[in-house]
Design a protein around this motif. Sequence first.
Motif, PDB file in Angstrom:
ATOM      1  N   HIS A 155       4.286 -11.253 -25.570  1.00  0.00           N
ATOM      2  CA  HIS A 155       4.171  -9.828 -25.413  1.00  0.00           C
ATOM      3  C   HIS A 155       2.792  -9.320 -25.291  1.00  0.00           C
ATOM      4  CE1 HIS A 155       5.638 -10.681 -29.393  1.00  0.00           C
ATOM      5  NE2 HIS A 155       4.947  -9.893 -29.877  1.00  0.00           N
ATOM      6  N   THR A 156       2.032  -9.385 -26.432  1.00  0.00           N
ATOM      7  CA  THR A 156       0.507  -8.882 -26.475  1.00  0.00           C
ATOM      8  C   THR A 156      -0.280  -9.441 -25.363  1.00  0.00           C
ATOM      9  OG1 THR A 156       0.677  -9.041 -29.054  1.00  0.00           O
ATOM     10  CG2 THR A 156      -1.277  -8.980 -28.002  1.00  0.00           C
ATOM     11  N   LEU A 158       7.199  -3.343 -19.557  1.00  0.00           N
ATOM     12  CA  LEU A 158       5.783  -2.947 -20.322  1.00  0.00           C
ATOM     13  C   LEU A 158       6.354  -2.220 -21.538  1.00  0.00           C
ATOM     14  CD1 LEU A 158       2.872  -2.280 -20.313  1.00  0.00           C
ATOM     15  CD2 LEU A 158       3.086  -0.206 -18.828  1.00  0.00           C
ATOM     16  N   VAL A 159       7.342  -1.469 -21.343  1.00  0.00           N
ATOM     17  CA  VAL A 159       7.707  -0.841 -22.450  1.00  0.00           C
ATOM     18  C   VAL A 159       8.009  -1.741 -23.874  1.00  0.00           C
ATOM     19  CG1 VAL A 159       9.727   0.627 -23.826  1.00  0.00           C
ATOM     20  CG2 VAL A 159       8.706   1.223 -21.619  1.00  0.00           C
ATOM     21  N   VAL A 160       8.775  -2.646 -23.486  1.00  0.00           N
ATOM     22  CA  VAL A 160       8.929  -3.690 -24.531  1.00  0.00           C
ATOM     23  C   VAL A 160       8.056  -4.523 -25.137  1.00  0.00           C
ATOM     24  CG1 VAL A 160      10.452  -5.991 -24.851  1.00  0.00           C
ATOM     25  CG2 VAL A 160      11.496  -4.050 -23.491  1.00  0.00           C
ATOM     26  N   SER A 185       4.268  -5.205 -29.344  1.00  0.00           N
ATOM     27  CA  SER A 185       2.795  -5.439 -29.716  1.00  0.00           C
ATOM     28  C   SER A 185       2.319  -4.221 -30.812  1.00  0.00           C
ATOM     29  CB  SER A 185       1.588  -5.170 -28.803  1.00  0.00           C
ATOM     30  OG  SER A 185       2.175  -6.234 -27.584  1.00  0.00           O
ATOM     31  N   GLY A 186       3.252  -3.450 -31.182  1.00  0.00           N
ATOM     32  CA  GLY A 186       2.957  -2.640 -32.584  1.00  0.00           C
ATOM     33  C   GLY A 186       2.402  -1.248 -31.891  1.00  0.00           C
ATOM     34  N   ASP A 187       2.469  -0.918 -30.728  1.00  0.00           N
ATOM     35  CA  ASP A 187       2.399   0.570 -30.140  1.00  0.00           C
ATOM     36  C   ASP A 187       3.303   1.340 -29.551  1.00  0.00           C
ATOM     37  OD1 ASP A 187       0.907   2.586 -29.157  1.00  0.00           O
ATOM     38  OD2 ASP A 187      -0.712   1.400 -27.787  1.00  0.00           O
ATOM     39  N   ALA A 223       4.676   3.078 -25.835  1.00  0.00           N
ATOM     40  CA  ALA A 223       5.787   2.591 -25.380  1.00  0.00           C
ATOM     41  C   ALA A 223       6.797   4.064 -25.118  1.00  0.00           C
ATOM     42  CB  ALA A 223       6.567   1.821 -26.338  1.00  0.00           C
ATOM     43  N   LEU A 224       6.853   4.785 -25.983  1.00  0.00           N
ATOM     44  CA  LEU A 224       7.266   6.205 -25.634  1.00  0.00           C
ATOM     45  C   LEU A 224       6.914   6.873 -24.524  1.00  0.00           C
ATOM     46  CD1 LEU A 224       8.337   7.317 -29.115  1.00  0.00           C
ATOM     47  CD2 LEU A 224      10.020   6.641 -27.579  1.00  0.00           C
ATOM     48  N   GLU A 225       5.601   6.814 -24.403  1.00  0.00           N
ATOM     49  CA  GLU A 225       4.949   7.581 -23.235  1.00  0.00           C
ATOM     50  C   GLU A 225       5.334   6.894 -22.048  1.00  0.00           C
ATOM     51  OE1 GLU A 225       0.978   7.417 -24.298  1.00  0.00           O
ATOM     52  OE2 GLU A 225       0.991   9.143 -25.574  1.00  0.00           O
TER      53      GLU A 225
END
Length: 214
Positions: A175-176, A199-201, A206-208, A212-214
């Motif tokens: 994912h990173t 991309l959200v996943v 990746s700890g962001d 992800a919400l944006e």
Amino acid sequence: MSAVDFRVLGRVGVTVDGQPQRLRPMEATVLAVLLAEANRLVSMDALVDRVWRGEPPRTATTAIRVHIERLRTALGRSNASCLVTGAGGYRLVVRPDELDSARFEHVLRAAHSHAARDPGHAGDLLRGALEQWRGTPFDGIEGIESIAMIRSYLERRRAELLTELAEVELAAGRHTTVVAELRRWCAEFPESEALASSLVVALYRSGDPIAALE
């Protein structure tokens, strides 16, 4: 025979023993029409109509013959026989491993068969298929309906590849590494919900979570 490689995933061209052959624009157009109908006879009338987009000059038939001979010269003596003169037209004999779009399709199918049991390997295969692309399919060849249809099909297949690549990379825990690529792919295909979801996943894993919400 020399190793020949026909290319349509970008500018239309051909390499012989790894060496790109220089083609005049009209020769590239004739080659594009023949590659769009690979292994099928293309009549002289169809060649003339497509190459000149329905408005051929009086010398069109003679010009086609000249371009065919120049293509045979570009292919070299050992490969010239793959450009066959048939009943009222020409046929370009192409093996699957000699055409970049055919290799792309083959690897895409192979990757799909590995996706569930070995996503990491499937991802590697898909990246190999993606390397076949050098730009827009049949780049520079406009106004020919049959080629436009193939271009549209190949671009859809590339979008499908990116969607599957994102999925298998996430399944493989990459994912990173795939975040930056997913951003580019989402920009290229802004209407793809599947890529946006991946991309959200990827961002979340990746700890962001804010991104992800944006």
